[in-house]
Design an enzyme around this catalytic site. Structure first.
Site, mmCIF file in Angstrom:
data_model
loop_
_atom_site.group_PDB
_atom_site.id
_atom_site.type_symbol
_atom_site.label_atom_id
_atom_site.label_comp_id
_atom_site.label_asym_id
_atom_site.label_seq_id
_atom_site.Cartn_x
_atom_site.Cartn_y
_atom_site.Cartn_z
ATOM 1 N N GLU A 1 0.823 -1.203 0.000
ATOM 2 C CA GLU A 1 0.000 0.000 0.000
ATOM 3 C C GLU A 1 0.862 1.261 0.000
ATOM 4 O OE1 GLU A 1 -2.888 -0.081 3.156
ATOM 5 O OE2 GLU A 1 -3.152 -2.225 2.807
ATOM 6 N N CYS B 1 2.997 8.212 1.932
ATOM 7 C CA CYS B 1 3.297 7.221 2.969
ATOM 8 C C CYS B 1 3.698 5.944 2.237
ATOM 9 C CB CYS B 1 2.070 6.992 3.848
ATOM 10 S SG CYS B 1 2.327 5.727 5.100
ATOM 11 N N CYS C 1 5.048 -7.778 7.194
ATOM 12 C CA CYS C 1 5.897 -7.289 8.283
ATOM 13 C C CYS C 1 5.985 -8.365 9.363
ATOM 14 C CB CYS C 1 5.293 -6.008 8.873
ATOM 15 S SG CYS C 1 6.289 -5.293 10.202
ATOM 16 N N CYS D 1 3.161 -6.299 15.853
ATOM 17 C CA CYS D 1 2.480 -5.400 16.795
ATOM 18 C C CYS D 1 0.998 -5.791 16.849
ATOM 19 C CB CYS D 1 2.638 -3.942 16.352
ATOM 20 S SG CYS D 1 4.358 -3.421 16.320
ATOM 21 N N CYS E 1 -1.910 -3.807 14.902
ATOM 22 C CA CYS E 1 -1.645 -3.385 13.523
ATOM 23 C C CYS E 1 -2.136 -4.420 12.526
ATOM 24 C CB CYS E 1 -0.141 -3.170 13.356
ATOM 25 S SG CYS E 1 0.357 -2.759 11.670
ATOM 26 N N GLY F 1 5.685 -2.574 6.900
ATOM 27 C CA GLY F 1 7.086 -2.985 6.991
ATOM 28 C C GLY F 1 7.841 -2.230 8.057
ATOM 29 N N GLU F 2 8.975 -2.800 8.468
ATOM 30 C CA GLU F 2 9.846 -2.142 9.435
ATOM 31 C C GLU F 2 11.090 -1.664 8.670
ATOM 32 O OE1 GLU F 2 10.088 -0.824 12.414
ATOM 33 O OE2 GLU F 2 12.190 -0.495 11.926
ATOM 34 N N SER G 1 9.963 5.914 10.095
ATOM 35 C CA SER G 1 9.342 5.508 11.354
ATOM 36 C C SER G 1 9.756 4.076 11.688
ATOM 37 C CB SER G 1 7.820 5.590 11.211
ATOM 38 O OG SER G 1 7.190 5.085 12.360
ATOM 39 N N SER H 1 7.874 4.471 17.088
ATOM 40 C CA SER H 1 6.578 3.995 17.566
ATOM 41 C C SER H 1 6.755 3.524 18.999
ATOM 42 C CB SER H 1 6.094 2.848 16.682
ATOM 43 O OG SER H 1 5.921 3.332 15.375
ATOM 44 N N LEU H 2 6.181 4.265 19.931
ATOM 45 C CA LEU H 2 6.388 3.965 21.350
ATOM 46 C C LEU H 2 5.173 3.207 21.910
ATOM 47 C CD1 LEU H 2 8.471 4.479 23.602
ATOM 48 C CD2 LEU H 2 7.173 6.523 24.204
ATOM 49 N N HIS H 3 4.040 3.861 21.921
ATOM 50 C CA HIS H 3 2.735 3.264 22.262
ATOM 51 C C HIS H 3 2.568 2.774 23.699
ATOM 52 C CE1 HIS H 3 2.374 3.763 18.039
ATOM 53 N NE2 HIS H 3 2.817 2.589 17.673
ATOM 54 N N ASN I 1 -6.936 3.622 14.176
ATOM 55 C CA ASN I 1 -7.808 3.116 13.112
ATOM 56 C C ASN I 1 -8.190 1.698 13.497
ATOM 57 O OD1 ASN I 1 -7.728 5.272 11.176
ATOM 58 N ND2 ASN I 1 -5.618 4.692 10.768
ATOM 59 N N CYS J 1 -3.917 1.403 8.553
ATOM 60 C CA CYS J 1 -2.670 0.882 8.024
ATOM 61 C C CYS J 1 -2.786 -0.594 7.668
ATOM 62 C CB CYS J 1 -1.582 1.092 9.065
ATOM 63 S SG CYS J 1 -1.757 2.680 9.872
HETATM 64 N N1 SAH Z 1 7.307 -0.444 11.390
HETATM 65 C C1 SAH Z 1 7.372 0.975 11.485
HETATM 66 C C2 SAH Z 1 6.625 1.712 10.390
HETATM 67 C C3 SAH Z 1 5.275 1.194 9.979
HETATM 68 S S1 SAH Z 1 3.934 1.468 11.091
HETATM 69 C C4 SAH Z 1 6.906 1.431 12.850
HETATM 70 O O1 SAH Z 1 6.575 0.586 13.680
HETATM 71 O O2 SAH Z 1 6.954 2.616 13.134
HETATM 72 C C5 SAH Z 1 3.665 3.207 11.092
HETATM 73 C C6 SAH Z 1 2.891 3.707 12.277
HETATM 74 O O3 SAH Z 1 1.501 3.352 12.200
HETATM 75 C C7 SAH Z 1 3.397 3.133 13.587
HETATM 76 O O4 SAH Z 1 3.453 4.118 14.581
HETATM 77 C C8 SAH Z 1 2.329 2.115 13.893
HETATM 78 O O5 SAH Z 1 2.352 1.771 15.237
HETATM 79 C C9 SAH Z 1 1.074 2.846 13.446
HETATM 80 N N2 SAH Z 1 -0.097 1.992 13.264
HETATM 81 C C10 SAH Z 1 -0.160 0.693 12.947
HETATM 82 N N3 SAH Z 1 -1.437 0.262 12.907
HETATM 83 C C11 SAH Z 1 -2.215 1.315 13.186
HETATM 84 C C12 SAH Z 1 -3.617 1.514 13.287
HETATM 85 N N4 SAH Z 1 -4.470 0.528 13.065
HETATM 86 N N5 SAH Z 1 -4.069 2.753 13.604
HETATM 87 C C13 SAH Z 1 -3.206 3.781 13.795
HETATM 88 N N6 SAH Z 1 -1.870 3.658 13.702
HETATM 89 C C14 SAH Z 1 -1.377 2.441 13.416
#
Ligand code: SAH
Length: 343
Positions: A90, A103, A110, A114, A117, A160-161, A192, A215-217, A291, A332
């Site tokens: 995408e 983006c 990936c 997470c 995701c 992807g990472e 990211s 990405s901390l979360h 999302n 995403c």
């Molecule tokens: N792997 C990398 C880049 C891809 S994800 C990373 O982890 O940063 C890009 C961002 O989108 C990350 O912050 C991820 O945590 C966030 N993300 C993933 N799924 C999501 C969702 N359903 N809603 C909002 N953000 C999301």
């Protein structure tokens, strides 16, 4: 065949010298490829017939194709991009008032797993090559041409990472950042990562003024281990140490991305813990509205404003991410997962 969309200018100069050409040939090619958008070597009129034959034999200029396209009411474009081996990723175009941001995905699938995701629903099949990431942008630029516009900002935040495909992502950055290439300013490029300390240190030493988002979360290991398995390999202490080093070596601030998940990480106690973790770092927090992904049980928080206010009052800069394309499959990884029957 070498796809020239995946070759940075310094590498192309080397290649041309190895072909017995003047180094200048590389700049000439870049100008045909990017300024004039030419894809046919035969039409590159200032290159000798003899060398055009060499180019045709050994090199190519191949873009991926658009498998599916969705356009949102707000103008957001979401593409499902297909490569030669039929792998699909995408790519999204977001229209900010300061510019047009792509983006970009960096891998097919990936492996980071997470929990919130959708991308991780499909395991990594392979890395994307530099020309494939450049191709994602070229397809958007082709669509934007009729508006007289082009991509001005890039975030490597698709599937992807990126730090699990480091070398290809860096070559990609060099190509798009090149003045004679896609001319996207370094400060307009953001990578990211889920947080891989060694790569953060390497990125700090890149010498290009590109941005880093992490990405901390979660602000404690217990919760972050649950949400992001990568934290078991690289716990917060190691991640924060690498980020502090990045601050010093690159002299740059980082962005911490923090998805607000209802009842999981969105209380004021969480905000307090986050503020304590972040204050010693040169950083700001981008709070992300979640999302929702149907099958994983996480929900969007309604606390974002309060959470942000708390952070701001306690010495941490924070913003809430603007949302785009909520009427199309904006979350995403959703479009591809749907396409492959996983959602
Ligand atoms: N792997 C990398 C880049 C891809 S994800 C990373 O982890 O940063 C890009 C961002 O989108 C990350 O912050 C991820 O945590 C966030 N993300 C993933 N799924 C999501 C969702 N359903 N809603 C909002 N953000 C999301």
């Amino acid at each position: 065949m070498i796809n020239l969309y995946g070759v940075s200018l310094p590498h192309l100069e080397e290649m041309m010298v190895n072909e017995g050409q003047n180094k200048y040939r590389a700049r000439q090619l870049y100008s045909w490829i990017y300024e004039k958008g030419e894809t046919d070597f035969e039409k590159m009129t200032d290159i000798s017939k003899k060398f055009i034959e060499v180019l045709k034999e050994k090199y190519c200029l191949v873009k991926p194709t658009i498998y599916q396209k969705q356009v949102s009411e707000d103008g957001t474009i979401k593409l499902l991009v297909e490569f030669a081996d039929h792998a699909k990723v995408e790519t999204v175009l977001m229209r900010y008032n300061y510019g047009l941001a792509a983006c970009v995905s960096s891998e097919v699938g990936c492996n980071m797993g997470c929990k919130f995701c959708a991308s991780g629903l499909l395991k990594k099949q392979r890395n994307l090559a530099p020309e494939e990431m450049v191709g994602e942008i070229l397809l958007l630029n082709d669509l934007l041409k009729e508006e007289g516009k082009r991509v001005t900002h890039v975030v490597v935040m698709g599937t992807g990472e990126p730090f699990d495909n480091y070398d290809n992502v860096i070559e990609f950055i060099k190509i798009i950042n090149e003045q004679r290439g896609l001319a996207i300013g370094a400060r307009h490029i953001t990578v990211s990562t889920c947080g891989i300390p060694d790569k953060i240190r390497e990125y700090a030493r890149l010498g290009i003024q590109v941005n880093l988002a992490i990405s901390l979360h979660a602000s404690n290991d217990e919760l972050r281990n649950q949400l992001m398995p990568i934290n078991k390999a690289y716990p917060l202490k190691e991640l924060i140490a690498a980020v502090k080093e990045y601050n010093v070596v690159a002299s740059r601030r980082v962005t911490f991305e923090y998805i607000l998940l209802k009842g999981v990480n969105d209380s004021l106690k969480d905000a307090e813990e986050l503020a304590r973790l972040i204050r010693p770092v040169f950083a700001y927090v981008n709070l992300i509205p979640y999302n929702e992904v149907d099958e994983n049980g996480f929900h969007r928080s309604e606390n974002s404003k309060k959470f942000m206010d708390y952070l701001m009052k306690h010495g941490v800069n924070a913003t809430i991410r603007k949302e785009f394309g909520s009427d199309i499959d904006a979350a995403c990884g959703q479009l591809r997962a749907k396409n492959e029957g996983r959602l």
